[in-house]
Motif scaffolding. Structure first.
Motif, short mmCIF file in Angstrom:
data_model
loop_
_atom_site.label_atom_id
_atom_site.label_comp_id
_atom_site.label_asym_id
_atom_site.label_seq_id
_atom_site.Cartn_x
_atom_site.Cartn_y
_atom_site.Cartn_z
N CYS A 1 -34.38 47.15 -21.68
CA CYS A 1 -35.66 47.59 -22.24
C CYS A 1 -36.03 48.97 -21.72
O CYS A 1 -36.52 49.83 -22.48
N ALA A 2 -35.82 49.21 -20.42
CA ALA A 2 -36.14 50.51 -19.86
C ALA A 2 -35.29 51.60 -20.48
O ALA A 2 -35.78 52.69 -20.81
N GLU A 3 -33.99 51.33 -20.64
CA GLU A 3 -33.10 52.32 -21.25
C GLU A 3 -33.49 52.57 -22.70
O GLU A 3 -33.47 53.71 -23.19
N ALA A 4 -33.85 51.49 -23.41
CA ALA A 4 -34.24 51.64 -24.80
C ALA A 4 -35.51 52.47 -24.95
O ALA A 4 -35.62 53.31 -25.84
N LEU A 5 -36.48 52.25 -24.05
CA LEU A 5 -37.72 53.02 -24.11
C LEU A 5 -37.46 54.51 -23.93
O LEU A 5 -38.12 55.35 -24.55
N GLU A 6 -36.48 54.85 -23.09
CA GLU A 6 -36.16 56.25 -22.83
C GLU A 6 -35.33 56.88 -23.93
O GLU A 6 -35.23 58.11 -24.00
N THR A 7 -34.71 56.06 -24.77
CA THR A 7 -33.76 56.60 -25.77
C THR A 7 -34.13 56.18 -27.19
O THR A 7 -33.26 56.00 -28.03
N SER A 8 -35.41 56.00 -27.45
CA SER A 8 -35.85 55.67 -28.81
C SER A 8 -37.07 56.51 -29.16
O SER A 8 -37.88 56.86 -28.29
N GLU A 9 -37.16 56.85 -30.44
CA GLU A 9 -38.28 57.64 -30.95
C GLU A 9 -38.83 56.95 -32.20
O GLU A 9 -38.15 56.92 -33.23
N PRO A 10 -40.06 56.37 -32.11
CA PRO A 10 -40.93 56.27 -30.94
C PRO A 10 -40.37 55.26 -29.94
O PRO A 10 -39.51 54.44 -30.30
N PRO A 11 -40.83 55.28 -28.68
CA PRO A 11 -40.28 54.38 -27.66
C PRO A 11 -40.42 52.91 -28.06
O PRO A 11 -41.47 52.48 -28.55
N ARG A 12 -39.32 52.17 -27.88
CA ARG A 12 -39.33 50.77 -28.28
C ARG A 12 -38.38 49.97 -27.40
O ARG A 12 -37.27 50.43 -27.12
N LYS A 13 -38.80 48.81 -26.98
CA LYS A 13 -37.95 47.92 -26.20
C LYS A 13 -36.94 47.23 -27.12
O LYS A 13 -36.98 47.39 -28.33
N VAL A 14 -36.05 46.42 -26.51
CA VAL A 14 -35.12 45.63 -27.30
C VAL A 14 -35.57 44.17 -27.30
O VAL A 14 -36.19 43.70 -26.34
N SER A 15 -35.25 43.47 -28.35
CA SER A 15 -35.58 42.05 -28.43
C SER A 15 -34.57 41.24 -27.62
O SER A 15 -33.45 41.68 -27.38
N LYS A 16 -34.99 40.05 -27.24
CA LYS A 16 -34.06 39.14 -26.54
C LYS A 16 -32.89 38.81 -27.45
O LYS A 16 -31.74 38.69 -26.99
N GLN A 17 -33.15 38.63 -28.75
CA GLN A 17 -32.07 38.32 -29.69
C GLN A 17 -31.02 39.42 -29.70
O GLN A 17 -29.81 39.15 -29.67
N ALA A 18 -31.46 40.67 -29.74
CA ALA A 18 -30.52 41.79 -29.73
C ALA A 18 -29.78 41.84 -28.40
O ALA A 18 -28.55 42.05 -28.36
N PHE A 19 -30.50 41.64 -27.30
CA PHE A 19 -29.87 41.72 -25.97
C PHE A 19 -28.73 40.72 -25.84
O PHE A 19 -27.69 41.01 -25.23
N HIS A 20 -28.89 39.54 -26.42
CA HIS A 20 -27.84 38.52 -26.30
C HIS A 20 -26.58 38.89 -27.09
O HIS A 20 -25.50 38.32 -26.85
N LEU A 21 -26.69 39.85 -28.00
CA LEU A 21 -25.51 40.34 -28.73
C LEU A 21 -24.78 41.45 -27.99
O LEU A 21 -23.64 41.78 -28.33
N PHE A 22 -25.43 42.04 -26.99
CA PHE A 22 -24.85 43.22 -26.35
C PHE A 22 -23.45 42.98 -25.76
O PHE A 22 -22.58 43.86 -25.88
N PRO A 23 -23.17 41.83 -25.12
CA PRO A 23 -21.81 41.64 -24.59
C PRO A 23 -20.74 41.73 -25.69
O PRO A 23 -19.66 42.30 -25.47
N LYS A 24 -21.03 41.17 -26.86
CA LYS A 24 -20.05 41.24 -27.95
C LYS A 24 -19.94 42.66 -28.50
O LYS A 24 -18.84 43.11 -28.87
N ILE A 25 -21.07 43.37 -28.57
CA ILE A 25 -21.02 44.76 -29.03
C ILE A 25 -20.18 45.59 -28.06
O ILE A 25 -19.36 46.43 -28.48
#
Length: 244
Positions: A104-128
Motif C-alpha cells: 500500500c505504501a509503495e502504491a501510494l507513492e507510485t499512483s496518480e492520484p495516490p491509491r492503495k492496493v486492495s487485498k484481492q489484488a495483493f493476493h495475486l502479486f506472487p503469481k504476477i
C-alpha cells in the motif's frame, strides 16, 4: 508428410497454483487439464506448448494512472456490466512488495492520484511476480496476456456475457452455463466442460482456462489482436497487451 501438431494452453491461476487446459492446435475436442504448482512447470511440459494464454498481467507500470495500463483502458468499454472484472495493475514497486502494508505504501507513492492496493489484488502479486520472472528470462514469445471476459466477448460475437460468473463471491451456475454454451460452439466437448472440477481449482478457474485455450489457438493462427492495437512496453521492455 505432416509433422506433429503444435500444442497450446489456456492458463489461469487457482488456489493450488495454476490450472492449464491444453490441446493440439485446431482440435479443442481433445483437451487435457492439468494443475501445476509453478508456471515454470508448464514451460517445460511435454508435449511442448507453443502458446500459453495466461489470465495474468504481463508488463508492469512504473506509475499507475487513472484507468490503469493501456490494456485495461482498451478493453473495459467492450464489457458493459462485466467491466468490473478488469482491475488496474499497480506499479512494479507495489507488486514486488512482500507485505500488504508495504504494498500500500509503495502504491501510494507510485499512483496518480495516490491509491492503495486492495487485498484481492495483493493476493495475486506472487503469481504476477512468478510470471514476470519468466518474461524477464526471455519467455515472452510463448506467453500472452488474456482476460477471460474479453475472450468470451470475442467468441460471443463481440457481445459481453449477460450473467456474472460469481454473485457475492459464490459461483453463479447460470453464469457458468452461459459460458459453457459459448465454449461448446468452439469445439470443447460438453462432457469435458461438465466434469468435476480438478482438486485445487474452482469451477470459474476451470472455465477461464478453457476460454483462454480457445484464444491461444487464435494467437497461434495469427487471428487474435492485441488491445491496445499498438501495445506499449513497460520500463523493462515487456509487452503490455490483452489478446483476443
Amino acid at each position: 508428410m505432416t509433422g506433429a501438431p503444435r500444442w497450446i494452453a489456456g492458463v489461469d491461476g487457482c488456489p493450488a497454483g495454476w490450472i492449464a487446459v491444453m490441446a493440439p492446435e485446431n482440435n479443442c475436442s481433445r483437451p487435457q487439464v492439468r494443475i501445476v504448482p509453478a508456471l515454470a512447470d508448464l514451460m517445460t511440459a511435454e508435449p511442448r506448448l507453443e502458446v500459453l494464454a495466461v489470465d495474468m498481467p504481463m508488463g508492469l507500470p512504473e506509475v499507475t494512472r487513472p484507468g490503469g495500463r493501456g490494456p485495461e483502458t482498451a478493453v473495459r468499454p467492450l464489457l458493459g456490466a462485466r467491466q468490473s472484472s478488469v482491475f488496474s495493475i499497480p506499479s512494479r514497486r507495489a507488486v514486488y512488495a512482500l507485505e500488504y502494508r508495504q504494498a500500500c505504501a509503495e502504491a501510494l507513492e507510485t499512483s496518480e492520484p495516490p491509491r492503495k492496493v486492495s487485498k484481492q489484488a495483493f493476493h495475486l502479486f506472487p503469481k504476477i511476480r512468478e510470471l514476470d520472472a519468466l518474461l524477464l528470462a526471455g519467455e515472452e514469445a510463448r506467453l500472452f496476456e488474456v482476460h477471460p471476459e474479453v475472450a468470451f466477448w470475442r467468441l460471443n460475437g463481440e457481445v459481453a456475457m449477460r450473467l456474472p460468473k460469481k454473485i457475492k463471491g459464490r459461483v453463479n451456475p447460470d453464469g457458468l452455463t452461459e459460458r459453457m454454451d459459448v465454449l461448446r460452439r468452439f469445439g470443447l466437448p460438453g462432457d469435458f466442460l461438465a466434469q468435476p472440477v480438478p482438486r485445487g481449482a474452482a469451477a470459474d478457474d476451470f472455465l477461464d482456462a478453457c476460454v483462454n485455450l480457445v484464444i491461444a489457438g487464435r494467437i497461434l493462427r495469427g487471428e487474435a489482436v492485441p488491445f491496445p492495437a499498438v501495445p506499449d512496453r513497460d520500463a523493462r521492455g515487456l509487452r503490455m497487451a490483452i489478446w483476443a
